[in-house]
Design an enzyme around this catalytic site. Structure first.
Site, short mmCIF file in Angstrom:
data_model
loop_
_atom_site.label_atom_id
_atom_site.label_comp_id
_atom_site.label_asym_id
_atom_site.label_seq_id
_atom_site.Cartn_x
_atom_site.Cartn_y
_atom_site.Cartn_z
N TYR A 116 -25.97 12.06 2.44
CA TYR A 116 -25.37 13.38 2.25
C TYR A 116 -23.93 13.11 1.88
O TYR A 116 -23.16 12.60 2.69
CB TYR A 116 -25.46 14.20 3.55
CG TYR A 116 -24.87 15.59 3.44
CD1 TYR A 116 -25.68 16.69 3.25
CD2 TYR A 116 -23.49 15.79 3.54
CE1 TYR A 116 -25.15 17.97 3.16
CE2 TYR A 116 -22.95 17.05 3.43
CZ TYR A 116 -23.77 18.14 3.23
OH TYR A 116 -23.23 19.41 3.13
N ASP A 171 -15.73 4.06 1.99
CA ASP A 171 -14.31 3.86 2.28
C ASP A 171 -13.74 5.02 3.10
O ASP A 171 -12.69 4.89 3.72
CB ASP A 171 -13.51 3.71 0.97
CG ASP A 171 -13.68 4.88 0.03
OD1 ASP A 171 -14.79 5.45 -0.03
OD2 ASP A 171 -12.71 5.23 -0.68
N TYR A 190 -17.51 14.22 7.04
CA TYR A 190 -18.31 13.33 6.21
C TYR A 190 -18.06 11.88 6.61
O TYR A 190 -19.00 11.10 6.82
CB TYR A 190 -17.97 13.52 4.73
CG TYR A 190 -18.47 12.39 3.85
CD1 TYR A 190 -19.82 12.27 3.53
CD2 TYR A 190 -17.59 11.40 3.37
CE1 TYR A 190 -20.28 11.21 2.76
CE2 TYR A 190 -18.04 10.35 2.60
CZ TYR A 190 -19.39 10.26 2.29
OH TYR A 190 -19.84 9.20 1.54
#
Length: 273
Positions: A51, A92, A115
């Site tokens: 996702y 990252d 996220y």
């Protein structure tokens, strides 16, 4: 990335069983185990599912955590059951971007967004549960089969004569073709562990856009901007360059530069000759 993994496997005559979200929901443990039982001769599980709607994850964080966390847990347990390694990709964005030197394998993650936190949860499941694994952090992924910054720049350039792009987000663009090749080469080594894999070099979003637009002959005006000029739901790390130490030592080469990778991508999609 999944499409390019398949292409590398075909080129090397490696049998590959590909599943998309319609044929396999990795968030359902029983479904994952049943899928693996159908293929008792598999030699590795490579997870290209994610996702990655960074801003949407601020609201739909449960879905992000389900796919990027719980789904990864299920795959780790399935890999253990099959006695095969798990290959999983992280981001990252697990780092906060507060330092101005590339992040090493020893640096401590501190994600700014939900996220990023969901990707870190996936990492934790891999490291805590998988008996053998390749945990690969990568950055600014782009390729022919996905929505990405390079494609957005091309789309915007066809619609506008003026574009504003940020100069204060810096990382390393990573071409799925190169990432897929490096993944399969790394898998063949049997050298399990954590890796940073990205194309060589680093740039700002602005510099990357500038390179793309110069190669495509765009005649508009590119305007430097700051992240604060755009209202986004999620915070992005300002500097998230990944130090690739360990990758070249394992596979025997460094990935091509981001400029070379970008040019090959533009040729692949027919934008330049």
């Amino acid at each position: 990335l999944g499409q390019d993994i398949i292409q590398v496997c075909k080129a090397r005559n490696i049998p590959c069983i590909a599943a998309d979200s319609k044929s396999l929901d990795i968030t359902r443990y029983q479904d994952v185990m049943e899928f693996c039982r159908r293929y008792p001769d598999i030699s590795a599980i490579i997870n290209c599912a994610a996702y990655n709607a960074v801003d949407d994850a601020e609201i739909q964080w449960r879905k992000a955590f389900l796919v990027n966390g719980t789904g990864v847990r299920n795959l780790a347990l399935a890999a253990n059951s099959c006695k095969v390694p798990l290959v999983h990709y992280s981001s990252d964005y697990v780092f906060d971007g507060m330092q101005n030197t590339p992040y090493t394998l020893a640096d401590t993650p501190n994600p700014l967004s939900r996220y990023g936190k969901s990707k870190l949860l996936g990492e934790q499941y891999v490291r805590d549960l998988a008996h053998c694994y390749f945990l690969i952090r990568t950055s600014w992924v782009f390729g022919r089969g996905n929505i990405n910054f390079a494609r957005k720049i091309l789309e915007w350039s066809r619609e506008k004569t003026e574009l504003k792009v940020v100069t204060d987000q810096v990382s390393s663009p990573t071409y799925t073709v190169d990432l897929a090749r490096a993944t399969m080469d790394l898998l063949a080594t049997g050298l399990f562990g954590l890796y940073h894999i990205a194309n060589t070099g680093a740039c700002s979003r602005f510099a990357w856009a500038e390179h793309i637009l110069a190669r495509t002959g765009w005649k508009g005006t590119l305007i430097p901007a700051r992240s604060d000029d755009f209202k986004t739901a999620a915070r992005r790390p300002s500097y998230s360059v990944l130090d690739p130490y360990g990758t070249g030592e394992s596979i025997g080469y460094a990935l091509p530069t981001w400029q070379d990778a970008t040019d090959r991508f533009l040729k692949e999609i027919g934008v330049i000759l």
